[in-house]
Design an enzyme around this catalytic site. Structure first.
Site, short mmCIF file in Angstrom:
data_model
loop_
_atom_site.label_atom_id
_atom_site.label_comp_id
_atom_site.label_asym_id
_atom_site.label_seq_id
_atom_site.Cartn_x
_atom_site.Cartn_y
_atom_site.Cartn_z
N PRO A 1 37.44 42.58 36.52
CA PRO A 1 37.90 43.33 37.69
C PRO A 1 39.41 43.56 37.59
CG PRO A 1 37.48 41.01 38.24
CD PRO A 1 36.99 41.23 36.85
N TYR B 1 43.40 34.55 47.11
CA TYR B 1 43.06 35.42 48.23
C TYR B 1 42.23 34.64 49.27
CZ TYR B 1 45.15 38.78 45.14
OH TYR B 1 46.05 39.41 44.33
N THR C 1 42.53 45.72 39.61
CA THR C 1 43.14 46.62 40.58
C THR C 1 43.97 47.65 39.84
OG1 THR C 1 43.16 44.96 42.31
CG2 THR C 1 44.87 46.66 42.43
C1 LIG Z 1 46.11 45.41 35.96
C2 LIG Z 1 45.33 44.19 36.35
C3 LIG Z 1 44.75 44.14 37.60
C4 LIG Z 1 43.97 43.04 37.98
N1 LIG Z 1 43.32 43.05 39.19
C5 LIG Z 1 42.40 42.08 39.46
C6 LIG Z 1 41.53 42.20 40.59
O1 LIG Z 1 41.54 43.18 41.37
N2 LIG Z 1 40.62 41.20 40.78
C7 LIG Z 1 40.54 40.13 39.95
O2 LIG Z 1 39.71 39.23 40.15
N3 LIG Z 1 41.35 40.00 38.88
C8 LIG Z 1 42.24 40.96 38.61
N4 LIG Z 1 42.98 40.88 37.44
C9 LIG Z 1 42.75 39.75 36.52
C10 LIG Z 1 41.68 40.12 35.50
O3 LIG Z 1 40.41 40.25 36.11
C11 LIG Z 1 41.57 39.07 34.37
O4 LIG Z 1 41.16 37.85 34.96
C12 LIG Z 1 42.89 38.88 33.67
O5 LIG Z 1 43.42 40.13 33.29
C13 LIG Z 1 42.75 38.00 32.43
O6 LIG Z 1 42.01 38.63 31.45
P1 LIG Z 1 42.72 39.25 30.15
O7 LIG Z 1 43.62 38.20 29.59
O8 LIG Z 1 41.58 39.61 29.27
O9 LIG Z 1 43.50 40.46 30.63
C14 LIG Z 1 43.80 41.96 37.08
C15 LIG Z 1 44.40 42.02 35.82
C16 LIG Z 1 45.14 43.12 35.44
C17 LIG Z 1 45.74 43.18 34.06
#
Ligand SMILES: Cc1cc2nc3c(=O)[nH]c(=O)nc-3n(C[C@H](O)[C@H](O)[C@H](O)COP(=O)(O)O)c2cc1C
Length: 357
Positions: free
Chosen positions: A23, A180, A25
């Site tokens: 997920p 949250y 945002t």
């Molecule tokens: C641009 C961006 C927006 C994010 N928005 C959310 C969100 O709306 N909800 C959520 O649970 N995690 C959010 N995250 C966290 C990601 O779901 C994920 O847990 C995090 O990026 C770690 O994974 P990665 O290392 O593969 O990027 C966001 C991460 C990024 C990079």
């Protein structure tokens, strides 16, 4: 053989691979009415090769909004825009769950209807600032929810689950991570209540369990997941005994027969995957800072059933193809993560496009 490309059952669905899009945002909705702009359907459909897409956080009720240009699932117009997204993903053979995200105290009056105070289990101001239409602003002291207001918020989760399904989503994920509202109830630092929703771990977990009860009644447990992020300590969340808290919470989750438990770790001092995976009776999704090699090892060793990728999926619409072929990855453009418009959103090239160029 790579486990990433073997099928896996997640609740009601058979996923063709174990690569889940996290997920994220992206702030591409209209700020006034929380309705997605047209480019969002393109963005998600480009990523339909994921075994499962989990959408960006979506507010269930307007008092749950926490960031500019984030979408809701309350009005007909919001639902219609989401229907375009789910249709586009399904047309390309994908599956998509909606992440339902109530930000609670991680918000600001300027983001809320009638400049209302953000809501929380207790009137404790988080330290730090949030991004508003007029720039960075200090968080404010939130309004402490009454039990009647808590029941209204639970109903908001129920109705948003119903609307998400009506809008064509394959299921819903409760955002219980990142500080949250659900985690504000769970953590001892942000919950000082002495009623049925505060005090012992069981009472602090009650809000999450009430919300899941409502969501599961609407969708069935096999179409509901939950995301947690133990000891991420983001958004000023502190708990006095996190290992005991999450051990108890995950034990309670088992009665719901959920589609999955999604655990994202960011610098936690212990390996919560080792603690929580054996505790949970359903599919286990591991996320947070994974690369392909780490994902393969986790699947190979049975530490996860599927692996979740955030920024890599954001920058690589065809991430599964790239992993399968060993192709290089596009780098994410962080300046464009939360910007408006197409740049850094739907213009990351897929491999065939990159080759033609
Ligand atoms: C641009 C961006 C927006 C994010 N928005 C959310 C969100 O709306 N909800 C959520 O649970 N995690 C959010 N995250 C966290 C990601 O779901 C994920 O847990 C995090 O990026 C770690 O994974 P990665 O290392 O593969 O990027 C966001 C991460 C990024 C990079």
């Amino acid at each position: 053989m790579s486990q990433l490309f073997t099928p896996i059952r997640i609740g009601r669905y058979e996923l063709p691979n174990r690569l889940v899009m996290a997920p994220m945002t992206r702030s591409r909705a209209d700020d006034d009415d929380g309705v997605l702009t047209d480019i969002v359907a393109t963005y998600y459909s480009q990523r339909a090769g994921a075994g499962l897409i989990i959408s960006e956080g979506v507010y269930p009720t307007a008092n749950g909004k926490g960031y500019v240009r984030t979408p809701g699932i309350e009005t007909k117009a919001q639902m219609d825009a989401w229907k375009q997204v789910t249709d586009a993903v399904h047309a390309r053979g994908g599956r998509i769950f909606m992440q339902i995200m109530h930000c609670g105290r991680i918000s600001h009056p300027s983001l809320l209807p009638g400049n209302a105070q953000p809501v929380a289990p207790s009137a404790i101001k988080p330290s730090g600032q949030t991004w508003t239409a007029s720039g960075q602003q200090e968080f404010v002291t939130p309004h402490e929810l009454s039990t009647t207001e808590i029941a209204e918020i639970v109903t908001g989760y129920r109705m948003s689950t119903r609307r998400a399904l009506e809008a064509g989503f394959d299921g819903v994920e409760l955002h219980g991570a990142s500080g949250y509202l659900p985690e504000q109830f769970l953590a001892s630092g942000s919950n000082k209540r002495d009623d049925a929703y505060g005090g012992s771990i069981k009472k602090r977990a009650r809000f999450i369990l009430d919300v899941l009860t409502a969501m599961v009644e609407e969708a069935g447990g096999d179409r509901v997941g939950i995301k947690i992020s133990p000891e991420m300590n983001y958004n000023d969340i502190i708990d006095e005994s996190p290992q005991a808290t999450y051990w108890d919470l995950v034990g309670e989750l088992n009665s719901f027969n959920l589609a999955y438990l999604h655990v994202a770790l960011f610098g936690a001092p212990i390996d919560y995957h080792a603690l929580l995976r054996p505790r949970f009776n359903g599919a286990y999704l591991m996320g947070g800072g994974l690369d392909q090699a780490a994902a393969e090892v986790a699947l190979e060793n049975g530490k996860a059933d599927a692996t979740v990728f955030g920024s890599a999926f954001l920058a690589n619409p065809d991430l599964p193809v790239r992993f399968a072929t060993g192709a290089p990855l596009n780098a994410p453009d962080r300046d464009m993560f939360f910007s408006a418009g197409e740049k850094g959103y739907i213009d990351y090239p897929a491999l065939d496009v990159a080759k033609r160029a």
